[in-house]
Design an enzyme around this catalytic site. Structure first.
Site, mmCIF file in Angstrom:
data_model
loop_
_atom_site.group_PDB
_atom_site.id
_atom_site.type_symbol
_atom_site.label_atom_id
_atom_site.label_comp_id
_atom_site.label_asym_id
_atom_site.label_seq_id
_atom_site.Cartn_x
_atom_site.Cartn_y
_atom_site.Cartn_z
ATOM 1 N N CYS A 432 0.833 -1.196 0.000
ATOM 2 C CA CYS A 432 0.000 0.000 0.000
ATOM 3 C C CYS A 432 0.876 1.257 0.000
ATOM 4 O O CYS A 432 1.747 1.410 0.852
ATOM 5 C CB CYS A 432 -0.920 0.016 1.212
ATOM 6 N N ASN A 534 0.020 -7.968 -11.554
ATOM 7 C CA ASN A 534 -1.002 -6.935 -11.413
ATOM 8 C C ASN A 534 -0.494 -5.636 -12.023
ATOM 9 O O ASN A 534 0.646 -5.248 -11.789
ATOM 10 C CB ASN A 534 -1.346 -6.750 -9.926
ATOM 11 N N GLY A 535 -1.362 -5.000 -12.815
ATOM 12 C CA GLY A 535 -1.014 -3.710 -13.384
ATOM 13 C C GLY A 535 -1.419 -3.560 -14.835
ATOM 14 O O GLY A 535 -0.901 -4.260 -15.707
ATOM 15 N N ARG A 560 -7.942 -1.648 -11.555
ATOM 16 C CA ARG A 560 -8.594 -0.487 -12.177
ATOM 17 C C ARG A 560 -9.339 -0.858 -13.458
ATOM 18 O O ARG A 560 -10.320 -0.207 -13.819
ATOM 19 C CB ARG A 560 -7.560 0.606 -12.457
#
Length: 694
Positions: A432, A534-535, A560
């Site tokens: 985070c 991830n991304g 997202r």
């Protein structure tokens, strides 16, 4: 002369033509893509809308802006004003008792005159806002609407509640609701964690925390009336001498890594007050009470654990724990989850709520995970944090994500969640980037503390029978990637899977994710560790490419991309680019509103809560560009959409980046907004930290 005059005029015209600026050709789709601008077809482009400028008190006064939109400063109310408003709200007839509202009978409340809420049904009905159009979301369930006369869809309620008049659909349950008795014990720091304490002691990391709280803890050692949440609750008939001896004999210093950076980072995290630990062989006899049992068989369908079920004998509990420690010596004996090629919806702060996860499940998601919850807030029994643990019955493979700064805090939280909730795995957030989380020593700052990461993963995995997964970034600072040096050890520490976000903490969400580095980490990982990337996954072609480029990559986590177009799960499963219509998109929003009213309630408060989270979601969905409007397919996540109009008015409205248009969409679904309503998106998705902020 006339000829000369004509030639002179022609010469002037020629000079004027040469002086005109050359007409610039429109950029090609390839040039737009190179500049990260979405290549929308020319016939759909339009001029950028003119934003209304806020009125200025002085001509030279500058108006603050945020993302190019003027920000109107709100008047800050004093504490006295807020207190007066709360008092007036409590005295209002709209503040009606829930029992009275449910039945419509002013005498239904068992507290009668001692109740804090209003019992005046007639006054409430006179002041109640007008009912909204549509049917109550609880209309088809076997039980009546739980909100009674306060429901904003009360006009659709049936007058007589009989089995014949009610629907045949049974309400799909929501699990993981914290029991009130357990919450009260957490408030008083009277919940014990025998599994976590045993594992922490075996690992040699049990004891006091940071030096900042040490002074406060030493003052509390003399108070023997109750023991904190990290110790056992003793009976009142135990002698004070024995308690004092146990306390003095059970203290062990907290073993932290020998890293100077630990002392440099301020830890303002509100950790639960911890006293000295009591040795397991000294603090217990058969007659003593233990509020945390290791032998409770938890029914997954009934997650509301009673406080009485937590009371078992300490001697039996210790025997079970010793046997359990032997069984957990090899973490690979745990029940594992196969993440390979499964569609995993990432834990998303604010927008990744239960209604949104239900929408994604209906559109094809395989694995869902709750929003990130802070360990200290869970241990303190905060209702708002425990709400993040809620699970819908449609979520067949569900996990929760927690975030903490210390191994002991994480271990106790893991045991508490396993005891009170029905989950399939627990994910520990070590990536985070939020400042308030990093400043407490949690999140991505753990990437600079490998020994603390090791202790945290080991303590959590040995306390829990279910899989422990972790989520990390490439590193803390940009250009200093380091997770590749740790990934080989994660399986040995006890992690079942790791999700690597291809950006650093400093990078936040700017620039593109580094998938080549994710592939490198996957190649270095142990065969017993599942690696997820991830991304920037935004289409089925992105998904296919990443899994084909690296065979050791188990799956991709979608974050997202699901916020902007939740039907990405359908596209991946059906291997197509879905040219979804505006009507189909609007129906998805309708489903979210229906799920939201079921989750947050159909009264005025529930309607406005649903509206708020709908607006937060719309602040992402406008970035989607329909497939038929693009010159280059598929759309990339980093493309900036130009101003364009859709194929119909609704599609144009859904593509608007104006908060006023988002509010208009919410009014189409939830009725008019209250007077004085305003909305500003909470997220900052493209923040890049300065070097001094790490």
């Amino acid at each position: 002369m006339e000829v000369a005059g004509e030639s002179l005029v022609d010469g002037e015209k020629l000079d004027a033509m040469h002086s005109l600026p050359a007409v610039r050709e429109a950029p090609t789709p390839e040039e737009l893509v190179a500049r990260a601008i979405a290549p929308v077809k020319r016939e759909f482009l339009c001029a950028a809308p003119q934003r209304s400028v806020a009125r200025r008190e002085k001509p030279d006064e500058e108006v603050p802006e945020k993302n190019g939109v003027p920000v109107v400063a709100k008047e800050k109310k004093s504490k006295r004003q807020l207190k007066r408003e709360r008092q007036l709200e409590r005295e209002s007839a709209l503040h009606i008792c829930s029992e009275v509202a449910k039945s419509g009978n002013s005498k239904a409340c068992k507290y009668e005159g001692n109740c804090r809420f209003s019992h005046d049904v007639e006054a409430y009905m006179a002041q109640k806002p007008k009912d909204l159009a549509g049917d109550c979301p609880f209309l088809d369930y076997e039980e009546p609407c739980p909100y009674g006369i306060t429901c904003r869809f009360a006009g659709s309620h049936k007058d007589v509640c009989t089995k014949e008049s009610l629907g045949t659909h049974q309400r799909m349950s929501e699990r993981n609701c914290l029991n009130k008795d357990v919450q009260k014990l957490l408030w008083k720091n009277k919940v014990s964690f025998p599994k976590a304490e045993l594992q922490l002691k075996m690992l040699g990391i049990s004891g006091k925390g940071n030096s900042k709280t040490r002074g406060l803890e030493e003052k509390k050692v003399d108070d023997t009336s109750s023991i904190s949440d990290c110790t056992y609750v003793l009976k009142n008939d135990q002698s004070s001498d024995k308690i004092s001896n146990s306390l003095n004999g059970g203290v062990s210093e907290h073993v932290l890594e020998k890293d100077s950076s630990d002392e440099m980072i301020a830890t303002d995290e509100c950790r639960p007050s911890k006293m000295a630990k009591i040795l397991l062989d000294e603090a217990y006899s058969v007659n003593h009470v233990d509020n945390g049992s290791a032998s409770i068989q938890k029914d997954s369908e009934d997650t509301s654990t009673n406080a009485e079920k937590l009371n078992v004998s300490g001697a039996d509990d210790l025997h079970l724990l010793e046997n359990d420690a032997d069984l957990k010596s090899n973490h690979r004996e745990k029940k594992l989850i196969d993440f390979r090629e499964k569609l995993y919806l990432a834990p998303l702060t604010t927008v990744g709520n239960l209604p949104f996860r239900r929408v994604c499940k209906a559109l094809g998601a395989d694995i869902t995970c709750g929003e990130m919850a802070m360990c200290t807030n869970l241990l303190q029994g905060q209702a708002s944090e425990w709400a993040l643990m809620r699970r819908h019955s449609s979520e067949d493979l569900f996990g929760v994500q927690i975030c903490g700064a210390y191994p002991d805090t994480v271990a106790r939280t893991v045991e508490l969640i396993d005891r009170e909730c029905s989950v399939d795995f627990i994910d520990i957030n070590m990536g985070c980037p939020i400042d308030i989380v990093v400043s407490k020593g949690a999140g991505s700052v753990l990437l600079t503390k490998p020994m603390r990461m090791k202790n945290m993963i080991e303590a959590a995995s040995k306390t829990l029978d279910k899989p422990i997964t972790i989520k990390v970034r490439t590193g803390y600072f940009e250009g200093r990637k380091r997770i590749d040096s740790l990934v080989a050890d994660l399986s040995r520490w006890g992690a079942s899977a790791v999700t690597i976000h291809g950006r650093s903490r400093q990078q936040r969400y700017s620039k593109l994710a580094d998938w080549d580095y994710i592939y490198k980490c996957a190649e270095k990982a142990s065969d017993h560790l599942q690696v997820l990337g991830n991304g920037d996954v935004f289409s089925y072609t992105d998904w296919n490419k990443h899994l084909l480029d690296c065979r050791k990559l188990s799956a991709c986590m979608i974050a997202r991309g699901a916020l902007i177009k939740p039907w990405i799960f359908t596209e991946i499963k059906e291997q197509r680019h879905w040219d979804i219509s505006s009507g189909e998109r609007f129906n998805i929003l309708k489903d979210f509103v229906h799920f939201g009213l079921e989750h947050w309630g159909s009264d005025s408060k529930g309607v406005e809560t649903t509206r708020y989270f709908l607006l937060e979601w719309l602040s992402y969905t406008y970035r989607y560009i329909p497939v038929a409007l693009l010159d280059v397919v598929p759309q990339k996540l980093n493309w900036r959409p130009p101003s364009y109009f859709g194929r119909d008015d609704l599609e144009t409205l859904l593509s608007s980046d104006s908060a006023a248009d988002w509010i208009r969409i919410s009014e189409m679904l939830l009725g008019p907004v209250p007077s004085g309503f305003s909305f500003t998106p909470k997220h900052k998705s493209n923040a890049y930290d300065k070097a001094e902020n790490g």
